[in-house]
Design an enzyme around this catalytic site. Structure first.
Site, mmCIF file in Angstrom:
data_model
loop_
_atom_site.group_PDB
_atom_site.id
_atom_site.type_symbol
_atom_site.label_atom_id
_atom_site.label_comp_id
_atom_site.label_asym_id
_atom_site.label_seq_id
_atom_site.Cartn_x
_atom_site.Cartn_y
_atom_site.Cartn_z
ATOM 1 N N LYS A 78 0.841 -1.193 0.000
ATOM 2 C CA LYS A 78 0.000 0.000 0.000
ATOM 3 C C LYS A 78 0.881 1.250 0.000
ATOM 4 O O LYS A 78 1.878 1.318 0.737
ATOM 5 C CB LYS A 78 -0.907 -0.025 1.228
ATOM 6 C CG LYS A 78 -1.933 1.096 1.305
ATOM 7 C CD LYS A 78 -2.847 0.871 2.513
ATOM 8 C CE LYS A 78 -3.898 1.957 2.658
ATOM 9 N NZ LYS A 78 -4.794 1.706 3.810
ATOM 10 N N SER A 152 -9.477 1.676 3.156
ATOM 11 C CA SER A 152 -8.676 2.502 2.271
ATOM 12 C C SER A 152 -7.706 1.691 1.421
ATOM 13 O O SER A 152 -7.162 2.186 0.446
ATOM 14 C CB SER A 152 -7.898 3.545 3.085
ATOM 15 O OG SER A 152 -7.012 2.931 4.009
ATOM 16 N N SER A 176 -9.672 -0.579 7.455
ATOM 17 C CA SER A 176 -9.148 -0.583 6.090
ATOM 18 C C SER A 176 -8.479 -1.883 5.679
ATOM 19 O O SER A 176 -8.219 -2.100 4.500
ATOM 20 C CB SER A 176 -8.156 0.572 5.908
ATOM 21 O OG SER A 176 -8.818 1.812 6.033
#
Length: 599
Positions: A78, A152, A176
């Protein structure tokens, strides 16, 4: 994807070790799949293929590389986690910087043989559970393209579900690492806070952040966690919490389910029905379902965005808000700017209330091993979220927002594929340190669903066999306040003890009610045939935990060898005879639990 091709981390590593496929060939396959999948919104930056292949070839040439736990496994990261060779953007080009070294988590993955191939898209500054708040576009949901990907950690989840990589890193402050897992039919592991160092992570809420793992199976996720777990001097929030061994499905597991009427599905009857079916599956696996009050957990969740923790998000981007506010996504800007208006008094008031809620949660877990909840109450299309971005995002956090505030660990596992083609998942939650227990039961549940992996219809591999008991573990028999559901049972659970079985002593013991606080019994060995068989439980502890546990036992209790009804001998609690003056003989009850219920 052919059925003969290794897809999970375990299968890929095994194929590399056996020489069936080389790490370079696996990396080349990853890039072919990325091209074929053709989603420009999934990766913010992607490594040059030739460089990744060269690294794989170099790795394979190293002596003993095949022994590495992640030997040649391609991993996506990420883009709010530093990885050398890639810019870190947090999905905000104006914020972008070039790190000079890996984050601790990435460094540990590389040391274990992983090959980082790219940085994935996210809701900007990890603010959101929807996956649509990024200037780099909206990654496609791997299951149904009209659905949001979940955020997210949108790019990381979709990359695993689409079969591009078998493992990726996300983050999880408010859900997330769990909501995108459900929406893409994969496993999302949210470890105990501090278990994985957050050094090199762009903070969202620094006191609550953790790096999370996406994988196709629980075993793969747990393996990645074991590689990354460990203290780190570079992270003041780091804790020494190594992952304990994964065990077979424990006997008499007690799972908390909300009281009737407390669950919220926002009218989604299919999600409600899928949750009901998941509970039936747990029962068939041997779990005992125990009702608990969910309302204090809902109250905790409201603190996250209605309380002072939004100020932590503001601290991260306050300079950018002042100098270039238009560079921040409009929804992210609206949410985060509110953090500037909070006062110190409001912060302390919320901290006081949170401490009270934590005590309520502790009491809840005194009688429950883990909670089993929907990962999210419902799902939405991208069009629905773009039309109502804040309210629908908030709904998705119904069962996730409270978790890090209460210092819980979590494991999101696929549970069903609905008739409308939408995936449904459940999340297991337990106090910090019980990550291995969640993996032990979550892997069994996921296997029992017989769901295919991710979005490509790949069958689950058979569960890897586990030893019935680790050689490092020592059994201990408990007869009183340490029994499951009793007042001191948490002392065992804090040490990651696992319940092995419920049984009885030989008929050579008497049981006494001692005058102690809290109330405890004393088990005394007597002449053969002069006593009775007393109910007890056998728990198993690691050798180090056994030492800590025994060292903390106060007099008049002692550890000795207890003879069981089947002739076995096991270490357990006995009482010093001198302490029995005035103690009540309760042998006739046959056990402490029955005495406490009717004595």
């Amino acid at each position: 994807m052919g059925a003969d091709q290794p897809e999970t981390v375990a299968a890929i590593v095994a194929a590399h070790r056996a020489g069936k496929i080389t790490p370079a060939e696996t990396i080349a396959r990853t890039y072919r799949r990325i091209r074929d999948h053709n989603d420009p919104a999934m990766f913010i930056s992607l490594r040059e293929e030739k460089d990744a292949i060269a690294e794989a070839e170099k790795l394979a040439a190293q002596q003993d590389a095949a022994a590495l736990p992640l030997y040649g496994v391609p991993v996506a990261v990420k883009d709010n986690i530093d990885a050398l060779g890639f810019p870190t953007t947090a999905a905000c080009p104006a914020f972008s910087y070039t790190p000079t070294h890996d984050s601790t988590a990435v460094a540990r993955l590389r040391a274990a043989g992983a090959i980082i191939i790219g940085k994935t898209n996210l809701d900007q500054f990890a603010t959101g559970l929807v996956g649509v708040r990024s200037p780099y576009g909206i990654p496609r949901n791997a299951i149904r393209e009209d659905l949001i990907p979940g955020g997210s950690s949108s790019g990381s989840a979709t990359a695993v579900a689409a079969g591009l990589v078998p493992l990726s890193l996300g983050t999880d402050t408010a859900g997330s690492g769990r909501v995108p897992a459900m929406l893409n039919n994969i496993v999302g592991l949210k470890p105990s806070l501090g278990m994985i160092s957050t050094a090199g992570l762009v903070p969202a809420c620094r006191t609550l952040d953790c790096i999370s793992v996406f994988a196709l199976t629980v075993d793969d996720a747990a393996l990645a966690l074991s590689v990354m777990a460990g203290p780190d001097q570079a992270d003041p929030f780091s804790r020494d919490r190594p992952l304990q061994p994964i065990t077979p499905f424990p006997a008499n597991i007690r799972l908390g389910v909300p009281r009737n009427g407390q669950l919220i599905f926002f009218g989604d009857k299919k999600a409600e029905a899928a949750y009901g079916e998941a509970l039936k599956r747990w029962t068939s696996l041997g779990a005992q379902l125990v009702e608990f009050d969910l309302e204090p957990f809902y109250e905790t969740a409201r603190l996250l965005y209605e309380g002072p923790w939004v100020a932590e998000r503001y601290l991260v981007i306050r300079n950018l808000l002042a100098s270039a506010p238009d560079s921040i996504h409009a929804v992210t800007r609206e949410i985060t700017a509110a953090g500037a208006r909070l006062t110190a008094a409001e912060t302390f008031s919320a901290l006081y209330r949170l401490q009270g809620l934590r005590k309520i949660a502790e009491r809840t877990f005194a009688n429950i091993d883990a909670l089993v909840l929907p990962t999210a109450p419902t799902v939405y299309t991208t069009a629905q979220v773009l039309a109502n971005p804040i309210e629908l995002n908030s709904r998705l956090g119904t069962y996730t927002n409270f978790v890090n505030l209460l210092d819980l660990c979590g494991l999101a596992v696929p549970a069903a594929m609905r008739s409308d083609g939408i995936p449904f998942g459940i999340t297991l939650l337990a106090p910090a340190g019980r990550d291995a227990m969640l993996a032990s039961i979550g892997r069994a549940f996921h296997a029992d669903t017989k769901l295919t992996l991710g979005a490509k219809g790949i069958a689950q591999p058979p569960l890897a066999s586990l030893p019935p008991n680790s050689a490092d573990e020592i059994p201990i028999a408990v007869v009183g306040a340490h029994l499951s559901g009793m007042v001191l049972n948490h002392e065992l659970k804090t040490l990651n003890a696992r319940l092995v079985e419920a049984t009885k002593t030989a008929a050579d013991y008497k049981l006494y009610a001692l005058q102690t606080t809290p109330p405890k019994p004393g088990l005394l060995r007597v002449a053969a045939g002069q006593g009775a068989a007393i109910e007890l439980e056998i728990w198993s502890l690691s050798a180090s935990a056994f030492g800590k546990f025994v060292n903390a036992i106060p007099p008049p209790m002692a550890i000795g060898t207890i003879r069981l009804a089947d002739g076995r001998g096991v270490k357990g609690f006995l009482v010093e005879p001198e302490a029995l003056g005035g103690a009540r003989d309760i042998t006739a009850y046959g056990g402490w639990r029955k005495y406490m219920a009717g004595g």
